[in-house]
Motif scaffolding. Structure first.
Motif, mmCIF file in Angstrom:
data_model
loop_
_atom_site.group_PDB
_atom_site.id
_atom_site.type_symbol
_atom_site.label_atom_id
_atom_site.label_comp_id
_atom_site.label_asym_id
_atom_site.label_seq_id
_atom_site.Cartn_x
_atom_site.Cartn_y
_atom_site.Cartn_z
ATOM 1 N N ALA A 39 0.834 -1.208 0.000
ATOM 2 C CA ALA A 39 0.000 0.000 0.000
ATOM 3 C C ALA A 39 0.867 1.256 0.000
ATOM 4 O O ALA A 39 0.593 2.215 -0.728
ATOM 5 C CB ALA A 39 -0.927 0.000 1.217
ATOM 6 N N LEU A 40 1.927 1.260 0.821
ATOM 7 C CA LEU A 40 2.837 2.414 0.834
ATOM 8 C C LEU A 40 3.554 2.545 -0.500
ATOM 9 O O LEU A 40 3.708 3.649 -1.037
ATOM 10 C CB LEU A 40 3.862 2.265 1.958
ATOM 11 C CG LEU A 40 4.944 3.356 2.021
ATOM 12 C CD1 LEU A 40 4.312 4.732 2.187
ATOM 13 C CD2 LEU A 40 5.928 3.083 3.148
ATOM 14 N N TYR A 43 1.018 3.928 -2.875
ATOM 15 C CA TYR A 43 0.714 5.309 -2.506
ATOM 16 C C TYR A 43 1.749 6.226 -3.126
ATOM 17 O O TYR A 43 1.418 7.236 -3.747
ATOM 18 C CB TYR A 43 0.726 5.464 -0.986
ATOM 19 C CG TYR A 43 0.628 6.908 -0.527
ATOM 20 C CD1 TYR A 43 -0.604 7.542 -0.435
ATOM 21 C CD2 TYR A 43 1.780 7.639 -0.206
ATOM 22 C CE1 TYR A 43 -0.701 8.871 -0.038
ATOM 23 C CE2 TYR A 43 1.695 8.967 0.198
ATOM 24 C CZ TYR A 43 0.459 9.574 0.281
ATOM 25 O OH TYR A 43 0.374 10.897 0.664
ATOM 26 N N ALA A 179 -5.660 0.338 -2.178
ATOM 27 C CA ALA A 179 -5.519 1.062 -0.912
ATOM 28 C C ALA A 179 -4.563 2.234 -1.099
ATOM 29 O O ALA A 179 -4.804 3.336 -0.584
ATOM 30 C CB ALA A 179 -5.011 0.127 0.178
ATOM 31 N N GLY A 180 -3.482 2.009 -1.840
ATOM 32 C CA GLY A 180 -2.557 3.095 -2.146
ATOM 33 C C GLY A 180 -3.198 4.169 -2.991
ATOM 34 O O GLY A 180 -2.952 5.367 -2.813
ATOM 35 N N LEU A 182 -6.457 4.891 -2.990
ATOM 36 C CA LEU A 182 -7.375 5.622 -2.109
ATOM 37 C C LEU A 182 -6.625 6.643 -1.267
ATOM 38 O O LEU A 182 -7.071 7.785 -1.109
ATOM 39 C CB LEU A 182 -8.132 4.641 -1.211
ATOM 40 C CG LEU A 182 -9.262 3.845 -1.866
ATOM 41 C CD1 LEU A 182 -9.745 2.753 -0.926
ATOM 42 C CD2 LEU A 182 -10.411 4.779 -2.247
ATOM 43 N N LEU A 183 -5.481 6.222 -0.730
ATOM 44 C CA LEU A 183 -4.690 7.137 0.085
ATOM 45 C C LEU A 183 -4.181 8.319 -0.733
ATOM 46 O O LEU A 183 -4.353 9.480 -0.346
ATOM 47 C CB LEU A 183 -3.514 6.391 0.708
ATOM 48 C CG LEU A 183 -3.824 5.478 1.896
ATOM 49 C CD1 LEU A 183 -2.599 4.644 2.248
ATOM 50 C CD2 LEU A 183 -4.266 6.305 3.101
ATOM 51 N N SER A 184 -3.564 8.015 -1.885
ATOM 52 C CA SER A 184 -2.966 9.095 -2.677
ATOM 53 C C SER A 184 -4.030 10.008 -3.286
ATOM 54 O O SER A 184 -3.913 11.241 -3.224
ATOM 55 C CB SER A 184 -2.077 8.515 -3.784
ATOM 56 O OG SER A 184 -2.824 7.743 -4.695
ATOM 57 N N GLY A 186 -7.096 10.321 -2.227
ATOM 58 C CA GLY A 186 -7.800 10.986 -1.145
ATOM 59 C C GLY A 186 -7.030 12.177 -0.616
ATOM 60 O O GLY A 186 -7.593 13.261 -0.393
ATOM 61 N N VAL A 187 -5.729 12.001 -0.431
ATOM 62 C CA VAL A 187 -4.889 13.108 0.040
ATOM 63 C C VAL A 187 -4.869 14.233 -0.993
ATOM 64 O O VAL A 187 -4.987 15.417 -0.652
ATOM 65 C CB VAL A 187 -3.459 12.613 0.333
ATOM 66 C CG1 VAL A 187 -2.519 13.787 0.557
ATOM 67 C CG2 VAL A 187 -3.459 11.710 1.552
ATOM 68 N N MET A 214 3.849 7.149 7.340
ATOM 69 C CA MET A 214 3.397 5.867 6.787
ATOM 70 C C MET A 214 4.532 4.856 6.780
ATOM 71 O O MET A 214 4.339 3.665 7.040
ATOM 72 C CB MET A 214 2.869 6.064 5.366
ATOM 73 C CG MET A 214 1.578 6.840 5.272
ATOM 74 S SD MET A 214 1.029 6.987 3.558
ATOM 75 C CE MET A 214 -0.317 8.163 3.743
#
Length: 449
Positions: A39-40, A43, A179-180, A182-184, A186-187, A214
């Protein structure tokens, strides 16, 4: 000597009859470690792709005209993919010689550090040509580290899993990708709410600086992971290859070609439907960048469902067959998807991005399960990493190629992207059906549970 049946545990039975017991808690911990790191990883990669399409062209390549600046930013994005096979080669050797666990710890540190440092880079206005040069350098470090990350995460998850559940554990690693996203996304969606002058001044940096905390979380989880029982057995039996990556090229080159083909759509198709579409809608169609970024968020949610579903389907019919049908479905849908995008309607763009990414994710869901069964244990880290990342290197410049073809044609038609998506979809379909026939079913080290 067959392993004893015990529904409460997973059992790894080696060729010498050694039985290693793995509890469900340990399996969950391995899956979590692989997921968090992946995920990281994604991201960082997705964040760079979005920034390349939206902000890097203006802040790091401002000396160029608008079209050239977009092309330069996308080319910088592609540089990371070119570096990935180098990382796959280097970290593949370490992973197959020294161990899966220490290699995964190294790669996650490199990825998180490179991404965080992008958040403190000066812009072209501050230091001139040094700014894009530093950006390219950090992108290269990112690419090299990512070259060893995914293959290792998939390998260690598979090598802890019972045979009949490999595909679902490989799919859990793949969930790290949406998931990555969504994080990227989303941010970025949040920082885009800032006034444009604030976003350009420092707002975009927040997304990259978030990689540091993270990284600490991912590192803490990975440090608790045990080494793969398969690797321990390779060491005990002295079956490690001297230079496993070279063995992949000399002894398993046919399998490597199949691995590259099978992984092509899951990697390249995503960047056509994500990075290219973000750039195309924003810069060519003059659409609202917030709408297309939000569309990638919805697509990421769709991805999670598709990955979990087809991870289970692969256990029934085989990951190669899933790859074949997913490739065909994406090829058929390519033109209708871009016809929707060309309307520049917010609803149509959202539907097209979500559906397109959902379709190509069918193949992505089972890439780990298929690639790990193409190579024997002593070549596995290297083979999986090289296959996946050579596909990444070939596909990393696809957003650049599609953008260049559109500008060269003098129109705003999206036909180059359609052709590219169809071609890579069919290549992956062929890779899937051939890969199903080549799966290593008589491995020296067998999982049972």
């Amino acid at each position: 000597m067959p392993a004893e049946r015990d529904d409460a545990i997973g059992q790894v039975t080696t060729e010498t009859g050694t039985v290693v017991h793995i509890t469900p808690k340990e399996l969950r911990h391995i899956a979590a470690a692989a997921f968090v790191g992946t995920a990281l990883e994604w991201y960082d990669y997705f964040l760079f792709g979005t920034a390349a399409a939206i902000v890097f062209n203006r802040l790091f390549f401002s000396a160029l005209n608008p079209t050239a600046a977009v092309l330069a930013a996308l080319a910088t994005f592609g540089v990371g993919f070119a570096a990935r096979p180098v990382g796959a080669f280097l970290f593949g050797i370490i992973g197959d010689r020294v161990g899966r666990r220490p290699t995964l710890i190294m790669t996650i540190i490199f990825i998180g550090t490179a991404t965080g440092l992008i958040g403190v880079l000066p812009t072209y206005t501050d230091v001139g040509i040094l700014a894009p040069s530093l950006l390219v350098l950090l992108r290269l470090f990112q690419g090299i580290a990512v070259g060893g990350e995914w293959g290792g995460a998939t390998t260690i998850a598979i090598e802890h899993a019972p045979a009949k559940r490999r595909a679902r554990y490989a799919a859990l690693v793949q969930v790290g990708s949406p998931a990555g996203t969504l994080l990227s996304s989303g941010v970025f969606a949040l920082v885009l709410l800032l006034p444009p002058e604030v976003f350009d001044a420092w707002g975009w940096r927040l997304a990259f600086l978030a990689a540091f905390p993270m990284l600490l979380v991912a590192l803490w989880i990975r440090l608790k992971v045990e080494e793969s029982p398969v690797f321990k057995e390779l060491v005990r039996l002295d079956k490690r290859a001297k230079v496993p990556a070279l063995d992949v090229f000399t002894k398993s080159w046919r399998r490597l070609i199949v691995a590259v083909a099978a992984a092509f759509l899951g990697v390249g198709g995503f960047y056509v439907m994500n990075t290219f579409v973000v750039s195309y809608v924003t810069n060519t169609l003059s659409g609202d960048r917030q709408i297309v970024v939000n569309a990638t968020l919805i697509a990421a949610v769709v991805q999670i469902g598709v990955i979990l579903l087809f991870g289970r389907v692969a256990e029934k019919i085989g990951p190669g067959r899933v790859t074949f049908w997913g490739g065909l479905a994406t090829a058929v849908a390519a033109w209708p998807l871009f016809a929707l995008i060309d309307t520049n309607s917010p609803v149509a763009i959202t539907v097209a991005v979500a559906l397109g990414i959902g379709l190509l994710t069918i193949t992505y869901a089972v890439t780990g399960a298929l690639l790990t069964e193409l190579f024997p244990p002593e070549q596995r880290y290297s083979g999986v990493s090289l296959g996946y990342n050579i596909a990444g290197a070939l596909s990393g410049f696809l957003p650049f190629l599609a953008t260049w073809l559109i500008n060269a044609s003098g129109t705003t038609a999206s036909w180059p992207a359609v052709v590219i998506l169809v071609v890579i979809s069919l290549i992956t379909a062929v890779g899937g059906i051939v890969g199903e026939r080549l799966r290593v079913k008589d491995q020296a080290i067998v999982f049972e549970g």
